[in-house]
Design a protein around this motif. Structure first.
Motif, mmCIF file in Angstrom:
data_model
loop_
_atom_site.group_PDB
_atom_site.id
_atom_site.type_symbol
_atom_site.label_atom_id
_atom_site.label_comp_id
_atom_site.label_asym_id
_atom_site.label_seq_id
_atom_site.Cartn_x
_atom_site.Cartn_y
_atom_site.Cartn_z
ATOM 1 N N ALA A 1 0.832 -1.203 0.000
ATOM 2 C CA ALA A 1 0.000 0.000 0.000
ATOM 3 C C ALA A 1 0.864 1.250 0.000
ATOM 4 C CB ALA A 1 -0.935 -0.002 1.199
ATOM 5 N N PHE A 2 1.957 1.220 0.748
ATOM 6 C CA PHE A 2 2.855 2.372 0.782
ATOM 7 C C PHE A 2 3.509 2.600 -0.574
ATOM 8 C CE2 PHE A 2 5.456 5.596 2.479
ATOM 9 C CZ PHE A 2 6.717 5.439 1.941
ATOM 10 N N LYS A 3 3.919 1.551 -1.265
ATOM 11 C CA LYS A 3 4.544 1.689 -2.581
ATOM 12 C C LYS A 3 3.572 2.308 -3.577
ATOM 13 C CE LYS A 3 7.996 -1.988 -2.543
ATOM 14 N NZ LYS A 3 8.412 -3.256 -3.165
ATOM 15 N N GLN A 4 2.318 1.850 -3.569
ATOM 16 C CA GLN A 4 1.320 2.406 -4.481
ATOM 17 C C GLN A 4 1.063 3.877 -4.173
ATOM 18 O OE1 GLN A 4 -2.014 -0.205 -4.062
ATOM 19 N NE2 GLN A 4 -1.174 -1.734 -5.478
ATOM 20 N N TRP A 5 0.977 4.200 -2.898
ATOM 21 C CA TRP A 5 0.752 5.592 -2.495
ATOM 22 C C TRP A 5 1.930 6.456 -2.924
ATOM 23 C CZ3 TRP A 5 3.565 8.823 0.659
ATOM 24 C CH2 TRP A 5 2.968 10.040 0.954
ATOM 25 N N PHE A 6 3.151 5.967 -2.711
ATOM 26 C CA PHE A 6 4.350 6.725 -3.047
ATOM 27 C C PHE A 6 4.460 6.948 -4.552
ATOM 28 C CE2 PHE A 6 8.322 8.620 -2.223
ATOM 29 C CZ PHE A 6 9.202 8.211 -3.210
ATOM 30 N N ILE A 7 4.196 5.909 -5.344
ATOM 31 C CA ILE A 7 4.248 6.037 -6.801
ATOM 32 C C ILE A 7 3.196 7.034 -7.285
ATOM 33 C CG2 ILE A 7 3.853 4.807 -8.970
ATOM 34 C CD1 ILE A 7 5.167 2.357 -7.629
ATOM 35 N N SER A 8 2.006 6.961 -6.737
ATOM 36 C CA SER A 8 0.946 7.908 -7.103
ATOM 37 C C SER A 8 1.347 9.334 -6.751
ATOM 38 C CB SER A 8 -0.356 7.547 -6.400
ATOM 39 O OG SER A 8 -0.785 6.280 -6.796
ATOM 40 N N PHE A 9 1.948 9.512 -5.605
ATOM 41 C CA PHE A 9 2.386 10.831 -5.169
ATOM 42 C C PHE A 9 3.451 11.395 -6.110
ATOM 43 C CE2 PHE A 9 3.109 14.263 -2.371
ATOM 44 C CZ PHE A 9 4.487 14.467 -2.312
ATOM 45 N N VAL A 10 4.405 10.581 -6.508
ATOM 46 C CA VAL A 10 5.471 11.030 -7.410
ATOM 47 C C VAL A 10 4.887 11.420 -8.771
ATOM 48 C CG1 VAL A 10 7.520 10.276 -8.682
ATOM 49 C CG2 VAL A 10 7.307 9.758 -6.246
#
Length: 87
Positions: free
Chosen positions: A4-13
């Motif tokens: 979930a953190f990876k998906q959130w981080f990629i979306s944020f970038v």
């Protein structure tokens, strides 16, 4: 949790990159005003090549075009120089 953190981080970038891109595009278009100048020759006519050349001499980024005159030119073909206004 890590997925979930990876998906959130990629979306944020990706969102951040898109916002910076939009900001850059908006700033490039900001403040670009176009000015026009009527160029005349001794004959009172317009030759396309001479019009482009004269406009480029006066204004480095200028683009000269022959067009029908306004009311005060009584329908004659005149040279209009379009260029970016100085700041």
């Amino acid at each position: 949790m890590k997925v979930a953190f990876k998906q959130w981080f990629i979306s944020f970038v990706i969102l951040t990159i898109l916002l910076f891109g939009e900001t850059t595009i908006a700033q490039k278009g900001k403040g670009v005003d176009q000015c026009n100048e009527t160029l005349t020759n001794k004959k009172g006519t317009c030759d396309a090549n001479q019009c482009k050349t004269a406009c480029a001499k006066r204004h480095k980024t200028g683009l000269g075009m022959c067009t029908n005159g306004e009311d005060n030119n009584k329908g004659k073909v005149i040279c209009i120089c379009h260029y970016q206004c100085p700041r």
